[in-house]
Design an enzyme around this catalytic site. Structure first.
Site, PDB file in Angstrom:
ATOM      1  N   GLU A 249       0.859  -1.189   0.000  1.00  0.00           N
ATOM      2  CA  GLU A 249       0.000   0.000   0.000  1.00  0.00           C
ATOM      3  C   GLU A 249       0.886   1.226   0.000  1.00  0.00           C
ATOM      4  O   GLU A 249       2.024   1.157   0.471  1.00  0.00           O
ATOM      5  CB  GLU A 249      -0.860   0.029   1.283  1.00  0.00           C
ATOM      6  CG  GLU A 249      -1.838  -1.121   1.395  1.00  0.00           C
ATOM      7  CD  GLU A 249      -2.366  -1.301   2.824  1.00  0.00           C
ATOM      8  OE1 GLU A 249      -2.055  -0.476   3.702  1.00  0.00           O
ATOM      9  OE2 GLU A 249      -3.079  -2.291   3.054  1.00  0.00           O
ATOM     10  N   LYS A 251       2.392   4.450   1.537  1.00  0.00           N
ATOM     11  CA  LYS A 251       2.476   4.997   2.884  1.00  0.00           C
ATOM     12  C   LYS A 251       2.121   6.472   2.759  1.00  0.00           C
ATOM     13  O   LYS A 251       2.921   7.282   2.308  1.00  0.00           O
ATOM     14  CB  LYS A 251       3.867   4.820   3.484  1.00  0.00           C
ATOM     15  CG  LYS A 251       3.924   5.276   4.931  1.00  0.00           C
ATOM     16  CD  LYS A 251       5.276   5.012   5.550  1.00  0.00           C
ATOM     17  CE  LYS A 251       5.282   5.258   7.045  1.00  0.00           C
ATOM     18  NZ  LYS A 251       4.777   6.561   7.456  1.00  0.00           N
ATOM     19  N   ARG A 256      -2.972   9.442  11.211  1.00  0.00           N
ATOM     20  CA  ARG A 256      -3.739   8.226  11.473  1.00  0.00           C
ATOM     21  C   ARG A 256      -5.085   8.558  12.110  1.00  0.00           C
ATOM     22  O   ARG A 256      -5.170   9.453  12.956  1.00  0.00           O
ATOM     23  CB  ARG A 256      -2.913   7.358  12.434  1.00  0.00           C
ATOM     24  CG  ARG A 256      -3.430   5.960  12.679  1.00  0.00           C
ATOM     25  CD  ARG A 256      -2.860   5.022  11.669  1.00  0.00           C
ATOM     26  NE  ARG A 256      -3.189   3.634  11.938  1.00  0.00           N
ATOM     27  CZ  ARG A 256      -2.308   2.735  12.378  1.00  0.00           C
ATOM     28  NH1 ARG A 256      -1.067   3.089  12.639  1.00  0.00           N
ATOM     29  NH2 ARG A 256      -2.664   1.483  12.550  1.00  0.00           N
ATOM     30  N   ARG A 271      -3.929   9.394  16.407  1.00  0.00           N
ATOM     31  CA  ARG A 271      -2.872   8.420  16.671  1.00  0.00           C
ATOM     32  C   ARG A 271      -2.669   8.217  18.170  1.00  0.00           C
ATOM     33  O   ARG A 271      -2.383   7.127  18.629  1.00  0.00           O
ATOM     34  CB  ARG A 271      -1.583   8.935  16.030  1.00  0.00           C
ATOM     35  CG  ARG A 271      -0.429   7.991  16.177  1.00  0.00           C
ATOM     36  CD  ARG A 271       0.838   8.615  15.653  1.00  0.00           C
ATOM     37  NE  ARG A 271       1.940   7.737  15.913  1.00  0.00           N
ATOM     38  CZ  ARG A 271       2.607   7.085  14.962  1.00  0.00           C
ATOM     39  NH1 ARG A 271       2.306   7.245  13.710  1.00  0.00           N
ATOM     40  NH2 ARG A 271       3.591   6.289  15.292  1.00  0.00           N
ATOM     41  N   LYS A 419       7.699  -0.538   6.896  1.00  0.00           N
ATOM     42  CA  LYS A 419       7.617   0.705   6.126  1.00  0.00           C
ATOM     43  C   LYS A 419       8.901   0.884   5.336  1.00  0.00           C
ATOM     44  O   LYS A 419       9.991   0.567   5.824  1.00  0.00           O
ATOM     45  CB  LYS A 419       7.349   1.908   7.032  1.00  0.00           C
ATOM     46  CG  LYS A 419       8.271   2.044   8.208  1.00  0.00           C
ATOM     47  CD  LYS A 419       7.830   3.200   9.094  1.00  0.00           C
ATOM     48  CE  LYS A 419       8.645   3.190  10.373  1.00  0.00           C
ATOM     49  NZ  LYS A 419       8.216   4.120  11.382  1.00  0.00           N
TER      50      LYS A 419
END
Ligand code: AMP
Length: 554
Positions: A249, A251, A256, A271, A419
């Site tokens: 996906e 980033k 968030r 977050r 990540k």
């Protein structure tokens, strides 16, 4: 009923302990002592918070208000209170000094004995006050509490009022203390906490139902669960070797959000799991129109896209998340779009224990495509590289490589989410100041103020603080080194002669008003103390500007 004095004495005792094992035992015996209905207050107070982070309630007592209340109680001018705080470096000690001296003259409150429940209900009252006259009413309530407290209580009351207890009890110690107090495995306390995000409930369950009860704690709407986090990946080939097929996906460069839908009621958490619903009406609207499910918990990234369709700077999104007034105008200025990538709960059932590819299928079934993040499952390194380059070209951060067979592990930073982003350079920066630490770190300089150089004027410009990447041992060593370089000390703040250079890694350079270079570092981490470098070898403001413009091709 537990007295506030007992709580304050426990805090005082903990403050004098440096071993975390000993601290754990003291907290455990305190938890054993309090009544069942006090466990949730006790677990929050001991970590220095009054309300759960995810509740909409906020105490709203800043230092100004607190000083005013101390001043009123002691009949000293606010100016004197400010001086006391400067002299002692601590609102608690300052309050004690101011109020205790004064109270020798009048002791009509001394018959009262405050309980922790009394203090909490006063705090609740304070949090509920709004509008005209509310500041005065808040001060009066604080005055009442101070008036009824003994010296040791005054210290911790003042600190609690600004939610800075500074005794060093963090999540790890509290988790172990609950395990020790109620004789349950620490792993189960941890699991319960990650899912319920509420130490009070976890402690109560451990006490009443033991390990089986903790195992039954499950995801529910209206109570956010900790977010699953990502590790830095070593590279595409390494990720493929580890996972064989990978869910790729973008980033996204955003913030968030965890979204809870209960029928028509939609609640958004940041977050840090703070309730941010009222700041983000556009996201609420998207969920209302694009999610077809009765109850659901969704996980995703909110992105602010500019007119050029590229993500706006991170600070702009933060402006949206923190906004309390003029929400509609700010929403027009910084419109957010939603990219959902996970589904944790659907129509009464927790989904965290089923694999990502199944959660994803359900996510696609209930959501309009427009709010779902794209995902490609592949075994091809070349294909991942293409997606990575597309993400960067669109102005996003890189890609997330996820194991399609992995479960959702709340609060965990594991190998199942990797990540991948371009590696940033490090900067060599001069240390110009510091701040004494808190809790366990009170006898060390806990964070260091960094600066870069202007080669033309030889002036130094601050650019941020670093506190991460430093072990306790290293902190002790550094504190000894910096002791000889102190120029000025005001409360917890220290100014140093600019002699020592730190090599600092970071994720991003941002524009910032907070430091006089005009820039700040995002997630700075100490890599090395460059004793081989002098002040004149430190990086310049020009280098900072260059790195800033290199980021994402700005
Ligand atoms: P970091 O903040 O660097 O640790 O990276 C993890 C963060 O990336 C998450 O907390 C999300 O806010 C963000 N993120 C952006 N896109 C995704 C994605 N597709 N999946 C998971 N997290 C994402």
């Amino acid at each position: 009923m537990t007295s506030f004095e007992t709580f304050a004495e426990v805090c005082k005792k903990i403050k004098g302990i440096s071993s975390s094992l000993e601290m754990t035992t003291v907290v455990a015996s305190f938890l054993n002592e309090v009544d069942d209905n006090e466990l949730d207050i006790a677990t929050r107070f001991i970590m220095g918070s009054v309300f759960p982070v995810w509740s909409e309630k906020e105490l709203g007592v800043g230092t100004g208000l607190l000083y005013a209340a101390i001043a009123k109680t002691s009949s000293l001018p606010v100016r004197r209170i400010e001086e006391l705080v400067k002299e002692t470096g601590d609102v608690g000690t300052a309050a004690e000094k101011a109020i205790t001296n004064r109270k020798a003259n009048f002791n009509f409150f001394s018959e009262e004995k405050l309980s922790i429940l009394d203090v909490f209900s006063r705090f609740q009252k304070i949090a509920g006050l709004e509008g005209k006259g509310s500041q005065d009413a808040k001060i009066k309530n604080l005055q009442y509490l101070f008036g009824a407290s003994k010296p040791v209580e005054t210290v911790y009351l003042a600190r609690l009022a600004v939610e800075e207890l500074r005794i060093g009890v963090g999540e790890g110690i509290l988790r172990n203390a609950i395990a020790e107090a109620f004789n349950v495995p620490a792993e189960l306390v941890e699991r319960g906490y990650m899912i319920a995000n509420d130490f009070g409930l976890v402690a109560y369950t451990a006490k009443k139902e033991g390990a089986p009860g903790l195992l039954e704690l499950s995801v529910v709407t209206g109570r956010p669960l900790k977010l699953m986090l990502a590790q830095v990946g070593d590279g595409i080939d390494e990720a493929l070797a580890e996972m064989s097929s990978v869910a790729v996906e973008w980033k996204f460069d955003g913030a968030r959000v965890q979204i809870h839908k209960e029928g028509n009621k939609i609640t958004l958490y940041s977050r840090r799991l703070e309730n941010v619903t009222s700041s983000l009406p556009d996201i609420v609207k998207s969920v209302r129109t694009c999610v077809k499910a009765d109850t659901a918990i969704l996980d995703g990234e909110a992105v602010a896209l500019g007119k050029d369709k590229r993500p706006m700077a991170f600070q702009e999104i933060l402006r949206r998340f923190r906004r309390k007034y003029d929400v509609t105008a700010t929403a027009l200025e910084i419109p957010l779009s939603l990219n959902l990538f996970d589904l944790l709960y659907l129509n009464g059932e927790s989904l965290i224990d089923i694999p990502l590819f199944e959660r994803r299928k359900k996510l696609e079934e209930i959501c309009d495509k427009s709010i779902v993040a794209g995902q490609t499952i592949t075994e091809s390194a070349a294909q991942i590289d293409v997606i990575y380059k597309e993400a960067l070209a669109a102005g996003h951060e890189g890609v997330m490589l996820k194991n399609p067979r992995s479960l959702y592990t709340p609060g965990k930073r594991g190998k199942n989410w990797l990540k991948l982003k371009p590696i940033m350079d490090t900067l060599d920066l001069v240390v110009v100041g510091g701040e004494w630490g808190e809790g366990r770190r009170t006898s060390f300089i806990g964070s260091y103020l960094l600066a870069c150089r202007d080669p033309y004027t030889d002036r130094l410009h601050s650019i941020g603080r670093v506190a991460t990447g430093i072990t306790d041992e290293k902190l002790e060593e550094l504190t000894a080194v910096f002791k000889d370089l102190v120029l000025l000390e005001t409360g917890v703040h220290v100014e140093f002669e600019p002699k020592i250079v730190f090599e600092v890694a970071f994720e991003e350079i941002q524009k910032s008003q907070n430091y006089d270079s005009g820039y700040a570092l995002r997630f700075p981490r100490l890599v090395n103390v460059r004793s081989d470098k002098s002040l004149y070898d430190a990086d310049t403001i020009e280098k900072v500007e260059q790195l800033y413009s290199k980021q994402k091709g700005k």
